[in-house]
Design an enzyme around this catalytic site. Structure first.
Site, short mmCIF file in Angstrom:
data_model
loop_
_atom_site.label_atom_id
_atom_site.label_comp_id
_atom_site.label_asym_id
_atom_site.label_seq_id
_atom_site.Cartn_x
_atom_site.Cartn_y
_atom_site.Cartn_z
N ASP A 1 0.86 -1.19 0.00
CA ASP A 1 0.00 0.00 0.00
C ASP A 1 0.89 1.23 0.00
O ASP A 1 1.56 1.53 0.99
CB ASP A 1 -0.92 0.02 1.23
N LEU A 2 0.92 1.95 -1.10
CA LEU A 2 1.84 3.06 -1.30
C LEU A 2 1.73 4.09 -0.17
O LEU A 2 0.65 4.61 0.11
CB LEU A 2 1.56 3.73 -2.64
N ASP A 3 2.87 4.36 0.46
CA ASP A 3 2.98 5.38 1.52
C ASP A 3 2.05 5.12 2.70
O ASP A 3 1.65 6.06 3.40
CB ASP A 3 2.69 6.78 0.94
N GLU A 4 1.69 3.88 2.94
CA GLU A 4 0.80 3.53 4.05
C GLU A 4 1.48 2.61 5.06
O GLU A 4 0.83 2.10 5.97
CB GLU A 4 -0.48 2.87 3.52
#
Length: 279
Positions: free
Chosen positions: A220-223
């Site tokens: 999950d991108l940037d999570e």
């Protein structure tokens, strides 16, 4: 030696660890612990001195760890972890990490510096003695480039990957392989202002604080779980160029702290969060 552990909370954990170290002739130099009442998990980091090897101590501690259901590590702090740094055109974080590595502020062995740009992109940086690898990437060669990157990670026995403003998004597959051992620096105090030209977005909104976030990489991108964050106040006098300059300073110090804490076994995963035993 450094012992870290995480397990379901129950009475007797600290007593068992302390007794084990006492019986093995260990002398506790520093100890930190945290009981997460929300998840019911217990976390601990112990630094101790002793005469036995890490291998011997691991074998002796294993039955205790199994009894308590621990996720744990025990290692000799003198053995430096192998770290790979990935960078793109923006090189301020790369330059800072190389400086701190050479000064001995980051206790690591540099396994490689990898970039999707050629070495002459960093002509003003001192790359002498640095194992540099250029792995170019295009839209239709991304999977081949990632396969070469993963092969290099394995061949160099890299234990930690640091994305020092590396502007290529890792695939879900590679992110999964690097779970818990890949740190990214994000140009924002997450969440907020994602996408292109973040400092221009912030300027247009008249924000009064900018920041940066170091976090573990996930699919999950940037999570991913956040390790460290910092902010700096700004005013209406600051231009987008001022924000970029100040943002670079924040990114450098946030990433350096996150990397050092990870190298010193101060960061323990706690689901979607982290427990960080700062110094």
């Amino acid at each position: 030696m450094i012992l870290t552990l995480a397990c379901p909370d129950r009475p007797g954990i600290v007593a068992r660890v302390s007794a084990f170290l006492f019986e093995r002739g260990g002398n506790i130099l520093d100890a930190q612990q945290f009981d997460d009442e929300e998840t019911g998990r217990f976390f601990m980091r112990v630094v101790f001195a002793g005469d036995e090897s890490a291998e011997t101590l691991r074998a002796a501690f294993a039955p205790h760890a199994e009894e308590f259901g621990m996720d744990w590590t025990l290692r000799d702090s003198k053995v430096k972890k192998r770290v790979m740094i990935l960078a793109s055109q923006q090189d301020h974080c790369l330059a800072d990490l190389l400086y701190r590595w050479r000064r001995g502020e980051l206790p690591m062995t540099l396994s490689a510096v990898v970039s999707n740009h050629a070495a002459d992109t960093y002509a003003h940086l001192d790359l002498s003695g640095v194992p540099f690898h250029h792995l170019a990437v295009a839209r239709d060669t991304k999977m081949e480039q990632e396969a070469a990157l993963w092969k290099l990670i394995q061949e160099t026995e890299t234990e930690l990957v640091v994305l020092a403003r590396y502007m290529q998004v890792l695939s879900d597959g590679l992110a999964a392989k690097l779970e818990g051992r890949c740190i990214n620096i994000h140009h924002s105090f997450l969440p907020g202002f994602k996408g292109a030209r973040p400092y221009h977005q912030a300027h247009q909104r008249g924000v009064k604080v900018i920041g940066a976030t170091a976090h573990y990489v996930t699919a999950d991108l940037d999570e991913g779980p956040i390790i460290e964050q910092d902010v700096e106040r700004i005013s209406h006098r600051d231009t987008p160029r001022d924000l970029i300059r100040k943002g670079r300073d924040i990114e450098r110090r946030v990433l350096a702290r996150a990397v050092r804490w990870r190298l010193e076994d101060r960061v323990l995963l706690n689901g979607s969060k982290t427990v960080v035993f700062t110094d």
